[in-house]
Design a protein around this motif. Structure first.
Motif, PDB file in Angstrom:
ATOM      1  N   SER A   1      -8.569   4.920  -2.315  1.00 54.44           N
ATOM      2  CA  SER A   1      -8.722   4.032  -1.158  1.00 54.44           C
ATOM      3  C   SER A   1      -7.655   2.944  -1.224  1.00 54.44           C
ATOM      4  N   PHE A   2      -6.911   2.771  -0.127  1.00 52.58           N
ATOM      5  CA  PHE A   2      -5.765   1.858  -0.113  1.00 52.58           C
ATOM      6  C   PHE A   2      -6.016   0.671   0.820  1.00 52.58           C
ATOM      7  N   HIS A   3      -5.522  -0.496   0.388  1.00 53.46           N
ATOM      8  CA  HIS A   3      -5.588  -1.686   1.231  1.00 53.46           C
ATOM      9  C   HIS A   3      -4.367  -2.548   0.928  1.00 53.46           C
ATOM     10  N   SER A   4      -4.142  -3.566   1.777  1.00 54.96           N
ATOM     11  CA  SER A   4      -2.892  -4.311   1.708  1.00 54.96           C
ATOM     12  C   SER A   4      -3.071  -5.730   2.224  1.00 54.96           C
TER      13      SER A   4
ATOM     14  N   ASP B   1      -6.390   5.700   3.767  1.00 51.27           N
ATOM     15  CA  ASP B   1      -5.537   4.548   4.061  1.00 51.27           C
ATOM     16  C   ASP B   1      -6.314   3.632   5.003  1.00 51.27           C
TER      17      ASP B   1
ATOM     18  N   SER C   1       1.500   2.217  -3.455  1.00 51.97           N
ATOM     19  CA  SER C   1       0.287   2.810  -4.032  1.00 51.97           C
ATOM     20  C   SER C   1       0.174   4.267  -3.623  1.00 51.97           C
ATOM     21  N   ILE C   2       0.404   4.524  -2.336  1.00 54.68           N
ATOM     22  CA  ILE C   2       0.313   5.894  -1.825  1.00 54.68           C
ATOM     23  C   ILE C   2       1.351   6.786  -2.504  1.00 54.68           C
TER      24      ILE C   2
ATOM     25  N   SER D   1       0.818  -1.216   0.000  1.00 57.56           N
ATOM     26  CA  SER D   1       0.000   0.000   0.000  1.00 57.56           C
ATOM     27  C   SER D   1       0.849   1.263   0.000  1.00 57.56           C
ATOM     28  N   GLN D   2       2.033   1.208   0.612  1.00 57.03           N
ATOM     29  CA  GLN D   2       2.866   2.401   0.637  1.00 57.03           C
ATOM     30  C   GLN D   2       3.308   2.791  -0.774  1.00 57.03           C
TER      31      GLN D   2
ATOM     32  N   GLY E   1      -0.294  -4.752  -2.376  1.00 54.17           N
ATOM     33  CA  GLY E   1      -1.262  -3.739  -1.987  1.00 54.17           C
ATOM     34  C   GLY E   1      -2.024  -3.266  -3.209  1.00 54.17           C
ATOM     35  N   TYR E   2      -3.108  -2.533  -2.975  1.00 58.60           N
ATOM     36  CA  TYR E   2      -3.842  -1.980  -4.107  1.00 58.60           C
ATOM     37  C   TYR E   2      -4.401  -0.613  -3.751  1.00 58.60           C
ATOM     38  N   VAL E   3      -4.723   0.145  -4.788  1.00 61.31           N
ATOM     39  CA  VAL E   3      -5.467   1.387  -4.627  1.00 61.31           C
ATOM     40  C   VAL E   3      -6.643   1.341  -5.592  1.00 61.31           C
TER      41      VAL E   3
END
Length: 469
Positions: free
Chosen positions: A281-284, A245, A134-135, A131-132, A298-300
């Protein structure tokens, strides 16, 4: 090249590893061993990986295992589906920029189920190495689109927050616009504080985005639906891009708390907001029950972006070629776990229920123990993986820390590591109000290990207070 400051936690973690090595080699025995609860890494903490996940991954990496009847039938079927979605039937192949389409669809279906049927389009999902990443890519996109020669790009950022986010902004030459969470109100997020922070940034930077972590890291707070609605309205009024996040969404067990995604709330608020507020929206796969941090998956999901911006987003994400395939596989297993009736379900249910019981116990018990130690106070924990208790340090200790050239809570953590063999994160690493001091502890740790951590912490803390009384 921009100079990136190392985090305050890095030297502590390196030192913890040194002590572990020294103890292992028999060269030093200051305590039984070092317990590191500074990271949000479930496996590092001693929690075992999920059997179903590892069986599928093993057979995807070594396909001959598909023919082994030692593996449950649903594992073998899943492996065949996943390998069939890989080019050449191999996890060693490149994938499309957004990810393997089969896995994008699985993640999209997961999001729609989670949000009670709110539509999710696979084309809006980009998978990355955690996720990081992605961010970072979304921040890069925002910085490029809003670049003004006279002012740097600004992002409203919670205080406290995890240090990697601030480092990402620093890498891009962007500016942290700090807004403070209210510790006395359980680390609540207040819109009036957002307004104050945004106003204070005028003339300093071009603030274009609002970053929120729900459930919170390091605070363990969980936002209510009402709070999320207020934040969305604020973002709409100020034309801010929302970055949500939500990597700890599976870890909400506090009484009266529930996880509600920003996307679900935005959709239910209806037009015009549901059609206009831009959201990432982020998830991992690193958090929650899986805890597969090292696989880097991870994804966004991007919501309400202009088609031209979406095309540029594709360009930004394509600079990574593709996300690690093993991380993508982990995301698919997170999004589509065994169901009742599947051969793997009984073991999966037993393992996840055990992890949940551990988390519920620690979430309730750890703050209670900390609040009974003189000179420490801890807000209730509603979700996430961390507690962030406040230290009330004697003035003499604060002055001593200044003499040795360290922030008081960093010096405290260094001594806690050296004298008691416990590694925790110093509050100065995450940000805090001036004059306050904190430490961060991960509670995603087996109960017996957590008991030993708190026992050592209490003994050290009482001796520390006595030393400077």
């Amino acid at each position: 090249m921009r100079s990136i400051k190392q985090t305050e936690l890095e030297p502590l973690v390196r030192r913890a590893n040194q002590i572990k090595t020294e103890v292992t080699q028999g060269g030093r025995k200051p305590c039984k061993d070092v317990i590191d609860v500074s990271w949000g890494d479930k496996h590092r903490g001693g929690v075992q990986p999920l059997t179903f996940v590892r069986q599928v991954l093993a057979a995807c990496l070594y396909p001959q295992l598909v023919h082994s009847y030692k593996l449950p039938e649903d594992v073998r079927q899943r492996v065949q589906s996943l390998l069939g979605a890989c080019d050449g039937g191999s996890v060693g192949s490149y994938t499309p920029t957004g990810g393997i389409s089969y896995i994008q669809c699985s993640v999209s279906n997961f999001i729609s189920r989670r949000d009670g049927g709110v539509p999710s389009s696979p084309e809006n999902i980009f998978m990355t190495s955690g996720s990081q990443r992605s961010i970072m890519q979304v921040l890069k996109m925002l910085a490029d689109f809003h670049n003004q020669a006279s002012l740097p790009t600004g992002v409203l950022t919670a205080v406290p927050t995890y240090s990697s986010f601030k480092m990402m902004l620093q890498t891009l030459g962007a500016t942290v616009v700090p807004y403070y969470l209210d510790e006395e109100q359980g680390w609540a997020m207040e819109v009036e504080e957002l307004r104050r922070a945004l106003q204070a940034s005028k003339g300093i930077c071009n603030t274009v985005a609002l970053y929120v972590i729900n459930p919170g890291n390091p605070t363990g707070h969980v936002q209510s639906r009402k709070c999320i609605e207020e934040v969305i309205r604020f973002a709409a009024e100020e034309r801010l891009f929302l970055m949500a996040d939500e990597v700890y969404q599976e870890s909400v067990f506090g009484e009266g708390s529930e996880f509600v995604s920003y996307k679900k709330v935005l959709s239910e608020m209806g037009p015009p907001l549901s059609h206009t507020v831009e959201l990432a929206s982020f998830h991992s796969a690193s958090k929650g029950f899986m805890g597969e941090c090292g696989l880097r998956g991870g994804y966004v999901e991007l919501v309400n972006l202009d088609p031209a911006v979406m095309r540029y987003a594709y360009t930004i994400f394509s600079t990574d070629i593709c996300a690690p395939v093993t991380g993508q596989l982990a995301l698919e297993l997170m999004a589509n776990p065994p169901r009742p009736g599947d051969p793997s379900y009984p073991v999966y249910a037993q393992e996840t229920q055990s992890i949940q019981a551990m988390l519920v116990h620690n979430m309730n018990w750890v703050p209670e123990v900390l609040n009974n130690i003189p000179g420490i106070s801890c807000q209730p924990m509603m979700g996430g993986a961390f507690v962030f208790p406040r230290l009330y340090l004697p003035q003499a200790a604060i002055e001593k820390a200044k003499v040795v050239g360290m922030q008081p809570d960093l010096w405290y953590c260094k001594r806690l590591l050296e004298e008691a063999g416990v590694c925790v994160g110093p509050g100065c690493e995450y940000g805090q109000k001036e004059g306050t001091h904190h430490i961060r502890l991960c509670v995603m740790t087996p109960v017996e290990t957590m008991e030993e951590v708190l026992k050592r912490l209490k003994t050290f803390h009482l001796h520390f207070l006595k030393e400077f009384s």
